[in-house]
Design a protein around this motif. Sequence first.
Motif, short mmCIF file in Angstrom:
data_model
loop_
_atom_site.label_atom_id
_atom_site.label_comp_id
_atom_site.label_asym_id
_atom_site.label_seq_id
_atom_site.Cartn_x
_atom_site.Cartn_y
_atom_site.Cartn_z
N LEU A 178 0.81 -1.21 0.00
CA LEU A 178 0.00 0.00 0.00
C LEU A 178 0.85 1.26 0.00
CD1 LEU A 178 -2.83 -0.96 2.53
CD2 LEU A 178 -3.10 -0.53 0.07
N HIS A 179 2.13 1.12 0.28
CA HIS A 179 3.03 2.26 0.37
C HIS A 179 3.48 2.68 -1.03
CE1 HIS A 179 5.43 4.99 2.62
NE2 HIS A 179 6.60 4.46 2.30
N LYS A 180 3.83 3.94 -1.18
CA LYS A 180 4.25 4.43 -2.50
C LYS A 180 5.59 3.86 -2.92
CE LYS A 180 6.32 8.71 -0.71
NZ LYS A 180 6.33 10.19 -0.81
N GLU A 181 6.47 3.55 -1.97
CA GLU A 181 7.74 2.89 -2.30
C GLU A 181 7.51 1.39 -2.38
OE1 GLU A 181 7.88 5.27 0.18
OE2 GLU A 181 9.11 6.81 -0.79
N LYS A 182 7.51 0.86 -3.59
CA LYS A 182 7.21 -0.55 -3.81
C LYS A 182 8.49 -1.38 -3.84
CE LYS A 182 2.77 0.21 -4.83
NZ LYS A 182 1.62 -0.33 -4.09
N PRO A 183 8.41 -2.66 -3.44
CA PRO A 183 9.56 -3.54 -3.66
C PRO A 183 9.75 -3.79 -5.15
CG PRO A 183 7.67 -4.79 -2.87
CD PRO A 183 7.28 -3.34 -2.79
N LEU A 184 10.96 -4.12 -5.53
CA LEU A 184 11.22 -4.48 -6.93
C LEU A 184 10.49 -5.77 -7.28
CD1 LEU A 184 12.96 -4.10 -9.58
CD2 LEU A 184 14.56 -5.73 -8.52
N ALA A 185 10.46 -6.71 -6.32
CA ALA A 185 9.89 -8.03 -6.59
C ALA A 185 9.24 -8.60 -5.35
CB ALA A 185 10.98 -8.98 -7.09
N ILE A 186 8.20 -9.42 -5.58
CA ILE A 186 7.57 -10.20 -4.51
C ILE A 186 7.38 -11.62 -5.01
CG2 ILE A 186 6.43 -8.23 -3.41
CD1 ILE A 186 3.82 -9.10 -4.80
N LYS A 187 7.22 -12.58 -4.07
CA LYS A 187 7.06 -13.99 -4.47
C LYS A 187 5.96 -14.66 -3.65
CE LYS A 187 9.13 -17.42 -2.95
NZ LYS A 187 7.88 -18.20 -2.77
N PRO A 188 4.70 -14.28 -3.86
CA PRO A 188 3.62 -14.95 -3.14
C PRO A 188 3.25 -16.28 -3.79
CG PRO A 188 2.70 -13.32 -4.62
CD PRO A 188 4.21 -13.23 -4.76
N ASN A 189 2.55 -17.14 -3.05
CA ASN A 189 1.90 -18.30 -3.67
C ASN A 189 0.40 -18.02 -3.76
OD1 ASN A 189 0.79 -18.87 -1.08
ND2 ASN A 189 2.59 -20.11 -0.55
N THR A 190 -0.35 -18.94 -4.33
CA THR A 190 -1.78 -18.68 -4.54
C THR A 190 -2.53 -18.54 -3.22
OG1 THR A 190 -2.14 -21.07 -4.81
CG2 THR A 190 -1.86 -19.76 -6.82
N GLU A 191 -2.13 -19.29 -2.21
CA GLU A 191 -2.78 -19.19 -0.90
C GLU A 191 -2.55 -17.81 -0.30
OE1 GLU A 191 -2.62 -21.31 3.52
OE2 GLU A 191 -1.62 -22.25 1.82
N GLU A 192 -1.34 -17.31 -0.41
CA GLU A 192 -1.04 -15.98 0.13
C GLU A 192 -1.75 -14.89 -0.66
OE1 GLU A 192 3.41 -17.17 1.81
OE2 GLU A 192 3.18 -16.33 -0.19
N LEU A 193 -1.89 -15.07 -1.97
CA LEU A 193 -2.66 -14.11 -2.77
C LEU A 193 -4.12 -14.09 -2.33
CD1 LEU A 193 -1.33 -14.60 -6.42
CD2 LEU A 193 -1.00 -12.60 -4.95
N SER A 194 -4.67 -15.27 -2.10
CA SER A 194 -6.07 -15.37 -1.67
C SER A 194 -6.28 -14.66 -0.34
CB SER A 194 -6.48 -16.84 -1.56
OG SER A 194 -6.37 -17.51 -2.80
N GLN A 195 -5.36 -14.87 0.58
CA GLN A 195 -5.43 -14.23 1.89
C GLN A 195 -5.33 -12.72 1.76
OE1 GLN A 195 -1.98 -14.76 4.36
NE2 GLN A 195 -3.10 -14.44 6.26
N LEU A 196 -4.45 -12.27 0.90
CA LEU A 196 -4.19 -10.85 0.73
C LEU A 196 -5.37 -10.13 0.08
CD1 LEU A 196 -1.79 -8.84 1.14
CD2 LEU A 196 -1.18 -9.30 -1.23
N LEU A 197 -6.00 -10.78 -0.91
CA LEU A 197 -7.03 -10.13 -1.71
C LEU A 197 -8.45 -10.37 -1.21
CD1 LEU A 197 -5.50 -10.86 -5.23
CD2 LEU A 197 -5.50 -8.67 -4.01
N GLY A 198 -8.62 -11.39 -0.39
CA GLY A 198 -9.96 -11.66 0.13
C GLY A 198 -10.84 -12.45 -0.80
N PHE A 199 -10.28 -13.02 -1.86
CA PHE A 199 -11.03 -13.93 -2.72
C PHE A 199 -10.10 -15.04 -3.19
CE2 PHE A 199 -9.70 -10.39 -5.55
CZ PHE A 199 -8.98 -11.09 -6.52
N GLU A 200 -10.68 -16.16 -3.60
CA GLU A 200 -9.88 -17.33 -3.93
C GLU A 200 -9.11 -17.13 -5.24
OE1 GLU A 200 -10.26 -22.17 -4.57
OE2 GLU A 200 -12.03 -20.99 -4.05
N VAL A 201 -7.83 -17.44 -5.17
CA VAL A 201 -6.98 -17.43 -6.35
C VAL A 201 -6.45 -18.84 -6.55
CG1 VAL A 201 -4.93 -16.43 -7.43
CG2 VAL A 201 -6.29 -15.04 -5.84
N ASP A 202 -6.68 -19.41 -7.74
CA ASP A 202 -6.18 -20.76 -8.00
C ASP A 202 -5.15 -20.73 -9.12
OD1 ASP A 202 -7.60 -20.69 -10.45
OD2 ASP A 202 -9.40 -21.49 -9.49
N GLY A 203 -4.79 -21.90 -9.63
CA GLY A 203 -3.72 -21.99 -10.60
C GLY A 203 -4.12 -21.72 -12.04
N ARG A 204 -5.39 -21.40 -12.28
CA ARG A 204 -5.82 -21.10 -13.65
C ARG A 204 -5.29 -19.74 -14.09
NH1 ARG A 204 -12.05 -21.36 -13.18
NH2 ARG A 204 -11.46 -20.29 -11.24
#
Length: 311
Positions: free
Chosen positions: A174-200
């Motif tokens: 959420l900060h204006k200074e972003k990291p160059l790179a991140i490495k989430p998995n689908t479970e972490e994306l789902s947790q972060l976004l509040g909806f299910e993210v799968d491998g499709r």
Amino acid sequence: MILAVTMNPSVDISYHLHEFKLDGVNRVENVRKTAGGKGLNVARVITQMEEDVLATGVLGGTLGDYIVQELKKSDIPSDFLKIEKESRNCIAILHEGMQTEILESGPTLTKEEGADFLGKFNDLLSKVTFVTISGSLPKGLEADFYKKMLTMSQKKGVPVLLDTSGESLRKALLHKEKPLAIKPNTEELSQLLGFEVDGRIGSLKHALDQELFKGIDWIVVSMGKHGAFVRHDGDDYRITIPKIDVVNPVGSGDATVAGLAVALKLNLPVEEVLKTAMTTGMLNTMEAGTGSINMTKFDQYYDLVMVERID
């Protein structure tokens, strides 16, 4: 030099069992103890890739002393903030093709200890050209702690690869200074976004289209044996990996981070960056040691990684 940050290091203990008996006695003959925590796994693999690395974070007590000694045995230089409280143990029980983890929470840091580490981190930034930040924050530190580290890194012009999850990741994104790179998995994306993210592909594209990820150059979504989905500079890539014999999956994500960090630091072309990251992740699964790769196998498996650009 790459600075590998582990804010909550541990002594990682792996127990290998043919069968895990609940409410019974489990006798273990094969025990491995490693200087652990995600960032230390990263540092170990970077060293095995023959790149310069410096490990930092917060350590305390006899377990902290043990971690430093183990790093020295692996020729990994370190510069930690030392505290009086005891560092933690983390136990992984490998049984019947599964992995059960028992993770101690570790010491609770004071605001003063947090500020002391930020001062150390700021000083270390002048000695390095790339930073990896891995894992959870210790208790006592606010969720925006990594955001503060990103701000410091940006001011010194040092890029950051951030591998964390939950609220500390959200605050950083959420900060204006972003990291160059991140490495989430689908479970972490789902947790972060509040909806299910799968491998499709459609699901992954929809997830990474969210405003939260704007301004991040590299988003590597790790998907285990299914490889990864990557967004870089507006382009999407699907990376597939060969079937391999898995010996120990613990630390494979950290090995992927190490390969990614080295490749980005060396300014390799996109395909080489992605193939390097996937190869180091694979090589870790083939070794009994956590955060360990056999570089003599690198070229063989590197050639088997397939990178496909997706329209």
